[in-house]
Design a protein around this motif. Sequence first.
Motif, PDB file in Angstrom:
ATOM      1  N   VAL A  14     -41.282 -11.326  29.972  1.00 21.58           N
ATOM      2  CA  VAL A  14     -42.025 -10.225  29.356  1.00 21.58           C
ATOM      3  C   VAL A  14     -42.084  -8.983  30.246  1.00 21.58           C
ATOM      4  O   VAL A  14     -42.099  -7.860  29.742  1.00 21.58           O
ATOM      5  N   THR A  17     -39.751  -5.912  29.607  1.00 22.21           N
ATOM      6  CA  THR A  17     -40.061  -5.215  28.365  1.00 22.21           C
ATOM      7  C   THR A  17     -41.131  -4.158  28.589  1.00 22.21           C
ATOM      8  O   THR A  17     -40.999  -3.018  28.147  1.00 22.21           O
ATOM      9  N   ALA A  20     -39.695  -1.255  30.764  1.00 18.08           N
ATOM     10  CA  ALA A  20     -38.833  -0.351  30.007  1.00 18.08           C
ATOM     11  C   ALA A  20     -39.661   0.573  29.123  1.00 18.08           C
ATOM     12  O   ALA A  20     -39.375   1.766  29.012  1.00 18.08           O
ATOM     13  N   PHE A  21     -40.697   0.043  28.504  1.00 17.07           N
ATOM     14  CA  PHE A  21     -41.564   0.865  27.657  1.00 17.07           C
ATOM     15  C   PHE A  21     -42.291   1.927  28.488  1.00 17.07           C
ATOM     16  O   PHE A  21     -42.381   3.077  28.097  1.00 17.07           O
TER      17      PHE A  21
END
Length: 52
Positions: A14, A17, A20-21
Amino acid sequence: MTIKTLVTAAALVVAPTFAAFASCSGHSQQAMTCADGTIYDAASNSCKVVSG
């Protein structure tokens, strides 16, 4: 020990993710600047002399 392994594996899956956000959420659009007496013309993608 199985619980620790599962929690660690889930965190490793996780984490990228969220990283990157977070890195993509703060972008802003760059503005074109022209010299005095000119204005940006999007059609020609250049600065044009203001007449008038």
